[in-house]
Design a protein around this motif. Structure first.
Motif, PDB file in Angstrom:
ATOM      1  N   SER A   8       0.873  -1.223   0.054  1.00  0.00           N
ATOM      2  CA  SER A   8       0.101   0.136  -0.001  1.00  0.00           C
ATOM      3  C   SER A   8       1.006   1.316   0.163  1.00  0.00           C
ATOM      4  N   LEU A   9       2.138   1.233   0.845  1.00  0.00           N
ATOM      5  CA  LEU A   9       2.810   2.337   0.862  1.00  0.00           C
ATOM      6  C   LEU A   9       3.520   2.402  -0.466  1.00  0.00           C
ATOM      7  N   VAL A  10       3.930   1.647  -0.864  1.00  0.00           N
ATOM      8  CA  VAL A  10       4.599   1.426  -2.230  1.00  0.00           C
ATOM      9  C   VAL A  10       3.578   2.037  -3.209  1.00  0.00           C
ATOM     10  N   GLU A  11       2.495   1.664  -3.472  1.00  0.00           N
ATOM     11  CA  GLU A  11       1.498   2.185  -4.184  1.00  0.00           C
ATOM     12  C   GLU A  11       1.180   3.643  -4.177  1.00  0.00           C
ATOM     13  N   SER A  12       1.078   4.059  -2.845  1.00  0.00           N
ATOM     14  CA  SER A  12       0.850   5.330  -2.606  1.00  0.00           C
ATOM     15  C   SER A  12       2.239   6.422  -3.167  1.00  0.00           C
ATOM     16  N   VAL A  13       3.061   5.895  -2.831  1.00  0.00           N
ATOM     17  CA  VAL A  13       4.630   6.611  -3.097  1.00  0.00           C
ATOM     18  C   VAL A  13       4.579   6.649  -4.691  1.00  0.00           C
ATOM     19  N   ALA A  14       4.446   5.423  -5.539  1.00  0.00           N
ATOM     20  CA  ALA A  14       4.451   5.484  -6.919  1.00  0.00           C
ATOM     21  C   ALA A  14       3.200   6.409  -7.495  1.00  0.00           C
ATOM     22  N   ASN A  15       2.108   6.583  -6.871  1.00  0.00           N
ATOM     23  CA  ASN A  15       1.309   7.270  -7.420  1.00  0.00           C
ATOM     24  C   ASN A  15       1.405   8.747  -7.218  1.00  0.00           C
ATOM     25  N   VAL A  16       2.009   9.247  -6.021  1.00  0.00           N
ATOM     26  CA  VAL A  16       2.419  10.624  -5.908  1.00  0.00           C
ATOM     27  C   VAL A  16       3.481  10.970  -6.901  1.00  0.00           C
ATOM     28  N   ILE A  17       4.526  10.120  -7.049  1.00  0.00           N
ATOM     29  CA  ILE A  17       5.692  10.464  -7.943  1.00  0.00           C
ATOM     30  C   ILE A  17       4.986  10.423  -9.442  1.00  0.00           C
ATOM     31  N   VAL A  18       4.333   9.540  -9.943  1.00  0.00           N
ATOM     32  CA  VAL A  18       3.829   9.573 -11.171  1.00  0.00           C
ATOM     33  C   VAL A  18       2.863  10.902 -11.400  1.00  0.00           C
ATOM     34  N   GLY A  19       2.178  10.979 -10.594  1.00  0.00           N
ATOM     35  CA  GLY A  19       1.116  12.309 -10.428  1.00  0.00           C
ATOM     36  C   GLY A  19       2.115  13.488 -10.460  1.00  0.00           C
TER      37      GLY A  19
END
Length: 76
Positions: A8-19
């Motif tokens: 969940s943390l990895v997904e959230s961080v990836a989402n922020v970086i991509v955004g």
């Protein structure tokens, strides 16, 4: 299958970086069409602001839907 906290943390961080990347690239491509001329540093700062706003919006909606889910679950 339930997602682990780490994933969940990895997904959230990836989402922020991509955004963030999408926000900056969009500014680079779209601003000139509207006659807006900013430096790369300004675009990066604006991208950071948009990212913080997006995180706050996402968090608020997630908590709202969790509250709705919780109330609906308790009524059943």
């Amino acid at each position: 299958m339930k997602q682990s906290r780490l994933m969940s943390l990895v997904e959230s961080v990836a989402n922020v970086i991509v955004g963030y990347g999408v926000a900056v690239v969009t500014q680079i491509l779209i601003f000139p069409i509207f006659g807006l001329h900013t430096t790369l540093a300004q675009k990066l700062k604006m991208g950071a602001v948009f990212t913080v706003v997006s995180i706050a919006r996402s968090f608020a909606l997630r908590r709202l839907f969790e509250e709705i889910r919780s109330r609906t679950h308790h009524r059943s």
